[in-house]
Design an enzyme around this catalytic site. Structure first.
Site, mmCIF file in Angstrom:
data_model
loop_
_atom_site.group_PDB
_atom_site.id
_atom_site.type_symbol
_atom_site.label_atom_id
_atom_site.label_comp_id
_atom_site.label_asym_id
_atom_site.label_seq_id
_atom_site.Cartn_x
_atom_site.Cartn_y
_atom_site.Cartn_z
ATOM 1 C CG ASP A 177 -5.803 -9.593 0.981
ATOM 2 O OD1 ASP A 177 -5.977 -9.458 2.199
ATOM 3 O OD2 ASP A 177 -5.748 -8.634 0.196
ATOM 4 C CG HIS A 206 -2.030 -1.029 1.100
ATOM 5 N ND1 HIS A 206 -3.150 -0.838 0.307
ATOM 6 C CD2 HIS A 206 -2.167 -2.247 1.664
ATOM 7 C CE1 HIS A 206 -3.934 -1.909 0.413
ATOM 8 N NE2 HIS A 206 -3.359 -2.777 1.225
ATOM 9 N NE ARG A 262 9.286 4.526 -20.952
ATOM 10 C CZ ARG A 262 9.750 5.131 -22.038
ATOM 11 N NH1 ARG A 262 9.284 4.791 -23.248
ATOM 12 N NH2 ARG A 262 10.633 6.096 -21.929
#
Length: 388
Positions: free
Chosen positions: A270, A192, A224
Site C-alpha cells: 500500500d 473502507h 465488542r
C-alpha cells in the site's frame, strides 16, 4: 531468456539449478552439496504486490498521470524484487480515474519492458464508505454508491486492465454490483467499510474474495461483537491483506490474520509516493503536510498519532514479519508472492516449478530475519537489485 540460475531453495535450503528457456522455467534440479556452493544466494519466487499507490516521489494518483511515471515506478519496483504488481488508483472524480487508467494501459502498450510487470489495476474506490474512519483519506466529495455503468467506462478506459476493485458492501445494490464484477472476471475486495455483518456475508455470497488492508480504514471504536472485522476474519472465502510495517497494525493482529487466513494471508505494501524517500517533512496532495520518520512511519504533521499512508516496500514487510517472529521467512515470502499470485490466478502461484515464468529473487538473509535482495529475474532476464 535462456540459461541456468543457481542458488538455494528458500524453503528447503537445498542447492538447485533452475533451467530457463524462453523466459519460462524448463526444469529444476536439486544438487548434491559442494564447498563451492557455500556462497550461493537463496532463491524465491518474485514478489507480487496487489496495492501500490506510488514510490520514490512518483504517484499514480497525481494527475495528469504520464506513461513515464508508470514506467519509472515499475522499473524501481522490479529492482526491489516486485516482479508483478497492481497500480492502485484511489477515489477521485470520474474523468480523473478514466485518465489515469488509460495512461496505465498506454504504458503497457508502448513500453514492452514493463508490460509483464503490471498484473492489472486495483481500483480502490470510489464505492467506499462515506463515514469518517472507514473512509480513511479518500475524499468524501467523490465517494458514491456502486455504479455499474461508471465502472464499465473506467474499465473501457483501462482497456480491460482493472483486475481488483475495493468496494464497501454497505451500499444498497452492492451485492448485485459485486456479482456483475465477479462474472466479468474482476476480483472484488471488501474495504473502507462500515458494513453490517449481514452485508459482509452477502458480499461474500455474491463473489467477494478479499479484504483490503484488513484492520485499517475502520472506526476508532467498534462494538465488542459482532462487527465487520470479525466477520471478514471468519469468512474462509476471503483473502486477508495486511500492511506489516510496524505502524498500521499491532503485531498481535498480524499474528491473528496470519493464523486465521493461512494460505489466504497476503502482504501488500500500500506504498505511497514517499516510500523510498529520505526522512523529513513533505506535502502531499492527499493528506497535506506530513512527516516521514527515520523509522519509516509516515504521519500527519499536526497529528503525529494519525498515519498518512504506508512508506515501506514489500520486501521490507517480508523481513518485518520474520524479524518480529510472526512468521518464518519462507512463509512471509509466500504471503508476498504465491498467495497474491493465486488470488489473481497468475501462473507464478505455483512457485519454482517447471512451466512457470522465471520470475525469481536471489537474496541473502541473517539470523534476525533481515534479507538483502541481490538480484532479480523477470522472465529469466537478470535485473540489478536496487541497493538504496
Amino acid at each position: 531468456m535462456n540459461g541456468v540460475i543457481s542458488g538455494r531453495h528458500y524453503r528447503t535450503g537445498l542447492p538447485l539449478e533452475v533451467h530457463v528457456n524462453g523466459g519460462v522455467i524448463e526444469a529444476v534440479h536439486t544438487l548434491a552439496e559442494s564447498p563451492h556452493m557455500a556462497d550461493w544466494p537463496w532463491l524465491a519466487p518474485g514478489l507480487v504486490d496487489l496495492q501500490v499507490n506510488g514510490g520514490w516521489g512518483l504517484d499514480f494518483n497525481t494527475l495528469p498521470l504520464a506513461p513515464e511515471t508508470v514506467a519509472g515506478l515499475s522499473r524501481r519496483l522490479l529492482a526491489r524484487g516486485v516482479t508483478s504488481y497492481c497500480p492502485t488508483l484511489i477515489t477521485n472524480g470520474p474523468d480523473h480515474l478514466a485518465q489515469a487508467a488509460s495512461v496505465i494501459a498506454e504504458a503497457m502498450r508502448t513500453q514492452p519492458d514493463i508490460a509483464g510487470l503490471i498484473a492489472g489495476i486495483h481500483l480502490e474506490g470510489p464505492f467506499l464508505s462515506p463515514e469518517d474512519g472507514p473512509r480513511g483519506a479518500h475524499p468524501l466529495e467523490h465517494i458514491c454508491p456502486p455504479d455499474w455503468e461508471a465502472f464499465c467506462r473506467w474499465q473501457e478506459a483501462a482497456e480491460g486492465l482493472i483486475r481488483i476493485i475495493t468496494v464497501s458492501p454497505e451500499w444498497p445494490g452492492a451485492a448485485a454490483f459485486i456479482s456483475r464484477c465477479t462474472a466479468s472476471g474482476v476480483r472484488v475486495s471488501i474495504g473502507h467499510t462500515a458494513a453490517s455483518p449481514e452485508q459482509i456475508r452477502q458480499a461474500v455470497a455474491s463473489g467477494a474474495v478479499m479484504s483490503t488492508h484488513l484492520g485499517n480504514g475502520t472506526h476508532l471504536t467498534l462494538p465488542r461483537h459482532p462487527h465487520y472485522l470479525w466477520e471478514q476474519l471468519a469468512a474462509d472465502e476471503l483473502y486477508g491483506c495486511m500492511i506489516a510495517d510496524g505502524c498500521h497494525l499491532p503485531d498481535a493482529l498480524l499474528k491473528v490474520i496470519l493464523r486465521v487466513k493461512q494460505r489466504r494471508a497476503i502482504l501488500v505494501s500500500d506504498a505511497v509516493s514517499l516510500s523510498g524517500m529520505a526522512p523529513g517533512a513533505y506535502r502531499l496532495h492527499i493528506g497535506g503536510d506530513v512527516v516521514l520518520t527515520p523509522e519509516g512511519r509516515l504521519h500527519l504533521a499536526g497529528h503525529p498519532q494519525l498515519l498518512a499512508g504506508s512508506a515501506m516496500m514489500l520486501a521490507d514487510q517480508v523481513a518485518y514479519l520474520a524479524r518480529a517472529g510472526l512468521a518464518p521467512l519462507e512463509e512471509a515470502l509466500d504471503c508476498a508472492s504465491l498467495h497474491p499470485a493465486r488470488l489473481l490466478g497468475l501462473p507464478q502461484a505455483a512457485g519454482l516449478t517447471a512451466g512457470r515464468p522465471a520470475d525469481l529473487i536471489g537474496f541473502r538473509k541473517d539470523s534476525g530475519g533481515d534479507l538483502e535482495i541481490q538480484v532479480v529475474w523477470k522472465n529469466g532476464r537478470i535485473i540489478a537489485a536496487d541497493k538504496d
